[in-house]
Design a protein around this motif. Structure first.
Motif, PDB file in Angstrom:
ATOM      1  N   UNK A  10       0.825  -1.201   0.000  1.00 41.40           N
ATOM      2  CA  UNK A  10       0.000   0.000   0.000  1.00 41.40           C
ATOM      3  C   UNK A  10       0.857   1.249   0.000  1.00 41.40           C
ATOM      4  N   UNK A  11       0.345   2.303  -0.644  1.00 43.16           N
ATOM      5  CA  UNK A  11       1.008   3.606  -0.641  1.00 43.16           C
ATOM      6  C   UNK A  11      -0.038   4.650  -0.270  1.00 43.16           C
ATOM      7  N   UNK A  12       0.305   5.510   0.683  1.00 41.47           N
ATOM      8  CA  UNK A  12      -0.600   6.601   1.033  1.00 41.47           C
ATOM      9  C   UNK A  12       0.201   7.895   1.172  1.00 41.47           C
ATOM     10  N   UNK A  13      -0.496   9.018   1.014  1.00 40.15           N
ATOM     11  CA  UNK A  13       0.155  10.324   1.038  1.00 40.15           C
ATOM     12  C   UNK A  13      -0.374  11.172   2.177  1.00 40.15           C
ATOM     13  N   UNK A  51       4.036   8.523   2.284  1.00 40.73           N
ATOM     14  CA  UNK A  51       4.857   9.552   1.643  1.00 40.73           C
ATOM     15  C   UNK A  51       4.320  10.912   2.075  1.00 40.73           C
ATOM     16  N   UNK A  52       5.157  11.700   2.717  1.00 40.93           N
ATOM     17  CA  UNK A  52       4.769  13.022   3.188  1.00 40.93           C
ATOM     18  C   UNK A  52       5.424  14.082   2.311  1.00 40.93           C
ATOM     19  N   UNK A  53       4.602  14.998   1.782  1.00 40.47           N
ATOM     20  CA  UNK A  53       5.115  16.052   0.906  1.00 40.47           C
ATOM     21  C   UNK A  53       4.601  17.403   1.380  1.00 40.47           C
ATOM     22  N   UNK A  68       9.689   9.701   3.070  1.00 38.40           N
ATOM     23  CA  UNK A  68       9.083   8.375   3.019  1.00 38.40           C
ATOM     24  C   UNK A  68       9.298   7.711   4.365  1.00 38.40           C
ATOM     25  N   UNK A  69       8.210   7.366   4.995  1.00 32.74           N
ATOM     26  CA  UNK A  69       8.302   6.787   6.334  1.00 32.74           C
ATOM     27  C   UNK A  69       8.652   5.317   6.245  1.00 32.74           C
ATOM     28  N   UNK A  70       9.062   4.764   7.371  1.00 34.25           N
ATOM     29  CA  UNK A  70       9.257   3.324   7.460  1.00 34.25           C
ATOM     30  C   UNK A  70       7.927   2.649   7.165  1.00 34.25           C
ATOM     31  N   UNK A  71       8.010   1.527   6.490  1.00 34.54           N
ATOM     32  CA  UNK A  71       6.786   0.820   6.163  1.00 34.54           C
ATOM     33  C   UNK A  71       6.158   0.262   7.432  1.00 34.54           C
ATOM     34  N   UNK A  72       4.860   0.273   7.465  1.00 33.85           N
ATOM     35  CA  UNK A  72       4.136  -0.257   8.608  1.00 33.85           C
ATOM     36  C   UNK A  72       3.197  -1.352   8.149  1.00 33.85           C
ATOM     37  N   UNK A  73       2.965  -2.280   9.010  1.00 33.70           N
ATOM     38  CA  UNK A  73       2.163  -3.444   8.660  1.00 33.70           C
ATOM     39  C   UNK A  73       0.723  -3.054   8.377  1.00 33.70           C
ATOM     40  N   UNK A  74       0.219  -3.446   7.206  1.00 41.38           N
ATOM     41  CA  UNK A  74      -1.164  -3.155   6.850  1.00 41.38           C
ATOM     42  C   UNK A  74      -2.105  -4.034   7.643  1.00 41.38           C
TER      43      UNK A  74
END
Length: 341
Positions: free
Chosen positions: A222-225, A307-309, A328-334
């Motif tokens: 997953x990718x979120x902003x 992803x923070x912009x 880009x943050x560390x990935x977290x478990x979905x």
């Protein structure tokens, strides 16, 4: 002179005879051998799916969404694929949109590889399908096959329009996904916007019926902003053609997550060899395009990358001085998800 004419006639007759002999020989060439028959001494395998996917049956074939029960559509259904190989040769294949008991018959004392996939709509519009004669639905990549909700065997489908295909589920990329329900537009990207599960097991069966538990693993990410100082215009995220470009607007920043399938997750838990390039642009209301930067990221299997912009505040005349922040943050478990059908 007559002798010469007779000689010419004889030569022509021999040539014509030779031509038809060759043609007859070509016309009677035997077709390729049929695949091994599934008849004879067989044993039944009952396939049961588990692992990252949890199957829950709801009344009347409906799908539970939050606290509601809503009517299903073919695009909203979870689609299952079963691919059985004898080495690399297809032995049996099937596409399902309901997960009853899947029973497979294989010859006694034989070895087979069983590939199983489950594909959910996720955040996209669902796998694209087309109607075919007889009322059956035909799903395009990764299946390119009609949905019968039963197993089809190579020897039964041989020399028919539905001969088993080695490309069936050979890759979980470039899936044919619906773009617009009204126009029927479709698209294919390397990382498809679907939520997918996959497993492959190789087993040797004896001479008694057995149940086979196949633990599916989620092969999606997953990718979120998250956007700061974003109050006008639009933001455009591009991924080097690997994923569908995305537009974001100030009024929909609360729903930016999208789920993609990665074929590489069938073999590994990360995309270390396949980084995804991200280019972010700010499309200003006055028509100016302000680049916010470019970065690559490598999501992990069954994870969410945030992803923070930050959109800059600047005069229109000095876009070159823009140094916005993209993090880009560390990935977290979905987390696992229940599949309702």
């Amino acid at each position: 002179m007559k002798l010469r004419n007779k000689s010419i006639i004889l030569i022509c007759a021999l040539a014509i005879s030779a031509f038809y002999s060759c043609k007859k020989s070509q016309d009677t060439v035997a077709p390729p051998p049929a695949p091994p028959s599934s008849s004879g001494e067989t044993v039944k395998l009952t396939i049961r799916m588990g692992g990252d996917i949890n199957v829950i049956e709801t009344p009347m074939g409906r799908r539970k969404t939050s606290n509601e029960i809503v009517a299903k559509t073919p695009y909203d259904s979870t689609i299952y694929g079963v691919d059985v190989r004898n080495g690399v040769t297809p032995y049996a294949q099937g596409v399902f949109n309901r997960l009853g008991t899947i029973v497979l018959e294989v010859p006694k004392n034989s070895t087979h590889t069983i590939n199983v996939a489950a594909i959910k709509r996720g955040t996209g519009e669902g796998l694209f399908f087309g109607g075919i004669s007889g009322g059956f639905l035909y799903y395009f990549k990764p299946f390119n096959r009609r949905i019968l909700n039963e197993i089809e065997y190579a020897d039964k489908a041989y020399a028919s329009p539905w001969t088993l295909d080695t490309s069936f589920m050979s890759a979980m990329s470039f899936m044919t996904v619906l773009v617009d329900l009204f126009t029927g537009a479709q698209e294919e990207y390397y990382y498809s916007e679907t939520d997918s599960y996959f497993s492959s097991v190789t087993l040797t069966v004896g001479d008694t019926a057995v149940a086979v538990d196949i633990p599916l693993k989620r092969i999606s990410f997953g990718v979120q902003y998250q956007f700061n100082n974003f109050s006008e215009g639009a933001l455009l995220a591009e991924y080097g053609g690997l994923m569908k470009p995305q537009y974001f607007y100030p009024w929909n920043t609360s729903n930016t997550m999208h789920i993609q399938t990665a074929n590489a997750f069938r073999f590994a838990d990360d995309l270390s060899g396949e980084p995804i390039p991200l280019t972010l642009k700010w499309l200003k209301p006055d028509g100016d395009i302000v680049p916010l930067g470019a970065i690559s990221f490598t999501p992990k299997r069954n994870s969410l990358t945030t992803i923070t912009a930050t959109v800059p505040s600047l005069p229109t005349s000095t876009p070159a001085t823009v140094k916005p922040l993209i993090e880009i943050s560390d990935t977290t478990f979905v987390g696992n998800e229940d599949v309702y059908f």
